[in-house]
Design a protein around this motif. Structure first.
Motif, PDB file in Angstrom:
ATOM      1  N   TYR A   1       0.857  -1.190   0.000  1.00  0.00           N
ATOM      2  CA  TYR A   1       0.000   0.000   0.000  1.00  0.00           C
ATOM      3  C   TYR A   1       0.894   1.242   0.000  1.00  0.00           C
ATOM      4  O   TYR A   1       1.295   1.738   1.041  1.00  0.00           O
TER       5      TYR A   1
ATOM      6  N   LYS B   1       1.626   5.117  -2.156  1.00  0.00           N
ATOM      7  CA  LYS B   1       1.173   6.119  -3.119  1.00  0.00           C
ATOM      8  C   LYS B   1       2.391   6.872  -3.635  1.00  0.00           C
ATOM      9  O   LYS B   1       3.161   7.425  -2.862  1.00  0.00           O
TER      10      LYS B   1
ATOM     11  N   TYR C   1      -4.967   8.793  -0.587  1.00  0.00           N
ATOM     12  CA  TYR C   1      -5.768   7.894  -1.400  1.00  0.00           C
ATOM     13  C   TYR C   1      -6.769   7.147  -0.515  1.00  0.00           C
ATOM     14  O   TYR C   1      -6.563   6.985   0.682  1.00  0.00           O
TER      15      TYR C   1
ATOM     16  N   SER D   1      -8.572   3.570  -0.069  1.00  0.00           N
ATOM     17  CA  SER D   1      -8.390   2.181  -0.503  1.00  0.00           C
ATOM     18  C   SER D   1      -9.658   1.598  -1.122  1.00  0.00           C
ATOM     19  O   SER D   1      -9.602   0.595  -1.833  1.00  0.00           O
ATOM     20  N   SER D   2     -10.805   2.215  -0.883  1.00  0.00           N
ATOM     21  CA  SER D   2     -12.060   1.695  -1.429  1.00  0.00           C
ATOM     22  C   SER D   2     -12.450   2.374  -2.741  1.00  0.00           C
ATOM     23  O   SER D   2     -13.494   2.056  -3.301  1.00  0.00           O
TER      24      SER D   2
ATOM     25  N   GLY E   1      -2.038   3.653  -5.080  1.00  0.00           N
ATOM     26  CA  GLY E   1      -2.005   3.331  -3.662  1.00  0.00           C
ATOM     27  C   GLY E   1      -1.728   1.878  -3.343  1.00  0.00           C
ATOM     28  O   GLY E   1      -1.538   1.536  -2.175  1.00  0.00           O
ATOM     29  N   GLN E   2      -1.670   1.009  -4.346  1.00  0.00           N
ATOM     30  CA  GLN E   2      -1.560  -0.428  -4.092  1.00  0.00           C
ATOM     31  C   GLN E   2      -0.652  -1.106  -5.111  1.00  0.00           C
ATOM     32  O   GLN E   2      -0.965  -2.169  -5.639  1.00  0.00           O
TER      33      GLN E   2
ATOM     34  N   THR F   1      -2.617  -6.672   5.885  1.00  0.00           N
ATOM     35  CA  THR F   1      -2.793  -6.722   4.438  1.00  0.00           C
ATOM     36  C   THR F   1      -2.314  -8.072   3.917  1.00  0.00           C
ATOM     37  O   THR F   1      -1.509  -8.752   4.551  1.00  0.00           O
TER      38      THR F   1
ATOM     39  N   PHE G   1      -7.189  -6.023   2.532  1.00  0.00           N
ATOM     40  CA  PHE G   1      -6.876  -4.976   3.507  1.00  0.00           C
ATOM     41  C   PHE G   1      -7.853  -5.107   4.664  1.00  0.00           C
ATOM     42  O   PHE G   1      -9.069  -5.161   4.458  1.00  0.00           O
TER      43      PHE G   1
ATOM     44  N   GLN H   1     -16.240  -4.858  -0.346  1.00  0.00           N
ATOM     45  CA  GLN H   1     -15.993  -4.154   0.915  1.00  0.00           C
ATOM     46  C   GLN H   1     -17.048  -4.573   1.930  1.00  0.00           C
ATOM     47  O   GLN H   1     -18.239  -4.629   1.622  1.00  0.00           O
TER      48      GLN H   1
END
Length: 812
Positions: free
Chosen positions: A98, A100, A111, A113-114, A135-136, A294, A327, A415
């Protein structure tokens, strides 16, 4: 391995990289032998222009090349470490996998994450394959690579939409057809206040015949934790991380004109916690009642071929990426208000609502009573890429590259926020209940369409996108000194976006929120470059380039007259919206760069400098409403200007110095209401100053060679938002209404590192230290807002404290 220079860094001791067996930009030479020493700096070959090998000092672009061998000897090698060795690159890391990437001040905030529609500004490539996700980006270890190239400024012509700020290329070492060699290395390190870490790695190169060779490598590590969890989770050193990584590559040359490369890269990491603490405790303590962490499983398969067709090289590359990202966070302070007494007169209980009286300040005992809010995001990503290009032969008055590109990506995000006991404990809540359902018991699944009972939010996002592009890039060598370059890229992009939200956080009047959106965009992005070779050792250049990135679909914002929907409707109206836009479009920028590259003192000094000005328009900005929903829209302009300096000095055959630094001034050009920015506010999440100093010493001692290195890296402080105000639109004008609840300052960092290595024949032994003065501490800050009474301060991302390690390597 040879020492592979950093274009402005670490390279004084590196030998020239040999030309590949073909002009395949990814081709490599044998990297198993030690580097010779000399009186001058060795030349460095790069393939950043994707048109074959070129001397770094002859490429009229702002490029740095990271020294992989020195990173390894220094006990580093995580993805975030590369930002320490090149100007104008900043990486914010929250956990393994994770990160950026920001470059040249182009940033508008952190950022989410969703948010699957958040687009990357910096492209990350593994050879010719893009692997970045905003971001990932997968945390591939910097190991068994020829080099890492960092290209600053828009690279849209050759590298596409995600490279509007720059591109980072990991160039892997390819199989060698001529010899068998390899190595095995083990290491251990101790972190102050944390647990021990261990790692092992190895590489083997095997010619299978005169035309076929295989190269494989592996990396296994347990990175010890240093943050203690004192909640019901109750873990010491809770943020330990396990990593498993491997790569197998084949090279086949059935004909002198044809080279075929195939590879499979695998990476799996599992972090048992996040690199996060609470500022109200100390830098090494957090309290959660559920697990955090993670996991990332990354698989990349590539197949490519380079054929010498006489007039040009025909290069075809295909790739398939299969990735699963997880995550987990335990953020129960955010739901504390569900369980506090609102004056109902009901008795306090450990099993029914209310669990406690409404607190006026943080109380650890109340925090321990909160049900664990198990915030979970799981993503699956599948990407198919195919590219073909023609690259002209070197030596003529005109060199050129033309190509076509196709990519299709499917991304599925799930999510979920299961919260054990939520239905029973909250159904009588003054604000959210009670509910008239059979038995009088609230059920998240039957009432609010959550995935399961005891589930406060459930969401799905499905993104299906396709892009087609055609590009051309050519250079006319007008004279031996003057060259003109022009490039252009045409793109055609389509996306379909679906979203579902259920649970108490995802419904309006118990009706789930859904979105179906489609968007498309086409366009042309040009670049131009002029360079003048004053003499063999001095070049000046200028470049203008357009950068771009695609748009996307927005998450919905509920509309209504009461409750959350009513609040959202009022929030939207305050910013001039009757509803949130269903989609947002591409943003774009123009980047203007001038620079020089020079060799001095008979090749013992290099000095490279660049200055840039960027005009960024239709910026993709995220509006976070007070009702907790957000969306992205194209609003506002940002200008960024800065300078970048890099120099290396070969003081003696044994002693080399490297210095680099950058200054950036990136600000809002006019008010940007969506992010609360006033004209002239500096952009967040980017340091105004960066600097790096390295010293290297090599000499023969006894029957072996001794290598010493020491370094210092500096980053100035960063802000998390544009300013320290809450804002509102009043009569169409942005005004400050009070102090910001989210603004924070990320402190400056001062990293001191050192290493000593002794190489004796087939054996190499090393001792190293990182963050030796604990000058790198907090790397990100997330302030608590409405829930601050349940949380002791802000959630802060914490860098690994002072660490000392040892390593031993055997060369096969």
């Amino acid at each position: 391995m040879p020492l592979l220079l950093s274009g402005a860094a670490l390279g004084a001791m590196a030998p020239a990289v040999a030309h590949a067996q073909s002009t395949d930009p990814a081709a490599s030479a044998d990297t198993s032998k030690p580097a010779p020493q000399g009186d001058s700096l060795d030349d460095i070959v790069v393939t950043a222009n994707r048109s074959g090998a070129e001397s770094l000092q002859k490429v009229p672009m702002a490029i740095a090349v990271i020294n992989v061998d020195e990173i390894t000897k220094g006990g580093q090698g995580n993805l975030a470490d590369i930002a320490k060795f090149t100007p104008s690159l900043s990486i914010t890391e929250g956990a393994p996998g994770y990160q950026k990437f920001n470059m040249r001040g182009l940033s508008t905030g952190g950022y989410a994450s969703s948010d699957t529609s958040d687009r990357s500004l910096v492209a990350v490539y593994l050879d010719d394959t893009p692997i970045s996700v905003q971001g990932q980006t997968p945390d591939l270890k910097v190991y068994d690579l020829e080099r890492v190239e960092v290209l600053r400024g828009p690279q849209g012509t050759l590298y596409g939409a995600g490279s509007m700020a720059g591109t980072v290329r990991f160039v892997t070492a390819k199989p060698d057809l001529t010899s068998t060699f390899g190595n095995v290395e083990v290491g251990a390190m101790a972190t102050e206040g944390g647990e021990m870490s261990y790692n092992g790695r190895g590489m083997i190169n095997l010619p299978l015949s005169d035309t076929l060779a295989i190269r494989g490598n592996f990396y296994v590590a347990r990175d010890g934790g240093w943050i203690d969890n004192i909640g019901r989770r109750n873990r010491k050193d809770a943020n330990r991380n396990n990593t498993y990584q491997g790569r197998v590559a084949l090279r086949w040359t059935p004909d002198p004109k044809l080279t075929v490369d195939a590879s499979m890269t695998y990476e799996y990491s599992r972090a048992m916690g996040l690199n996060v603490a609470f500022s109200g405790f100390d830098k090494k303590t957090i309290l959660t009642n559920g697990p955090e962490g993670t996991d990332d499983r990354f698989r990349l398969y590539t197949l490519g071929a380079d054929y010498d067709a006489g007039f040009a090289h025909v290069i075809v590359t295909g790739a398939y990426t299969d990735r699963a990202i997880g995550f987990d966070a335990s953020v129960e302070p955010q739901i504390g208000y569900f369980f506090q007494d609102y004056g109902s007169g009901l008795p306090i209980s450990n099993t029914t609502y209310p669990l406690f009286q409404a607190p006026t300040s943080y109380d650890k005992n109340i925090a321990l009573k909160l049900p664990a809010e198990l915030y979970q995001i799981d993503q699956k990503l599948k990407d198919y890429m195919l590219e073909g290009r023609l690259v002209s032969k070197p030596g003529g008055p005109v060199s050129w590259t033309v190509g076509v590109y196709y990519e299709k990506q499917k991304r599925h995000l799930r999510q979920d926020i299961p919260t054990p006991g939520f239905d029973k404990l909250s159904y009588m809540n003054y604000f959210y209940g009670p509910f008239a359902v059979p038995g009088g018991q609230y059920n998240s699944q039957t009432v609010d369409a959550a995935f399961q009972p005891d589930d406060i939010f459930s969401g799905l996002q499905d993104v299906d996108e396709r892009q087609i592009a055609a590009y051309a890039d050519g250079t006319w060598h007008v004279t031996k000194k003057l060259s003109l370059t022009a490039g252009i890229r045409y793109f055609d992009f389509k996306e379909s976006y679906y979203l579902f939200e259920g649970g108490v956080y995802g419904v309006v009047d118990h009706v789930p929120l859904t979105t179906n959106a489609r968007l498309k965009s086409t366009g042309v992005n040009p670049r131009g470059n002029i360079s003048y070779q004053v003499n063999d050792d001095f070049m000046i250049y200028g470049e203008v380039a357009k950068g771009f990135r695609y748009g996307g679909g927005n998450q919905p914002v509920p509309l209504g007259s009461t409750g959350i929907a009513g609040q959202c409707t009022q929030n939207l109206a305050a910013y001039g919206y009757s509803s949130a836009p269903l989609t947002f479009g591409p943003d774009k920028l123009w980047n203007y760069t001038i620079g020089e590259k020079a060799k001095l003192a008979n090749g013992r000094i290099t000095f490279n400098a660049s200055a840039y000005y960027i005009d960024w328009s239709d910026v993709q900005t995220r509006l976070r409403l007070n009702c907790s929903y957000f969306f992205t829209d194209n609003k506002g302009k940002i200008t960024s200007k800065g300078i970048e300096l890099e120099t290396m000095i070969k003081a003696t055959p044994e002693l080399t110095f490297q210095l680099s630094g950058s200054y950036n001034d990136s600000r809002a050009k006019g008010d940007i209401p969506t992010v609360g920015a006033f004209d002239g506010d500096r952009t967040p999440y980017y340091p105004q100053w960066t600097g790096s100093a390295q010293i290297f010493y090599d000499r023969n001692v006894g029957n072996g060679s001794l290598h010493l290195q020491a370094g210092y890296q500096y980053q100035s402080s960063q802000n998390t938002t544009f300013n320290n105000f809450t804002t509102a639109l009043v009569a169409g004008k942005l005004v400050a209404t009070g102090p910001s609840q989210t603004f924070a300052v990320i402190p400056e960092s001062n990293n001191v590192s050192a290493a000593i290595t002794y190489d004796i024949g087939k054996f190499e032994f090393g001792l190293y230290g990182n963050n030796l003065v604990d000058g790198v501490g907090i790397t990100n800050v997330s302030r608590a807002t409405y829930y601050q009474v349940y949380q002791p301060g802000s959630r802060i991302n914490v860098a690994r404290p002072r660490t000392i390690g040892i390593r031993a390597k055997v060369k096969l």
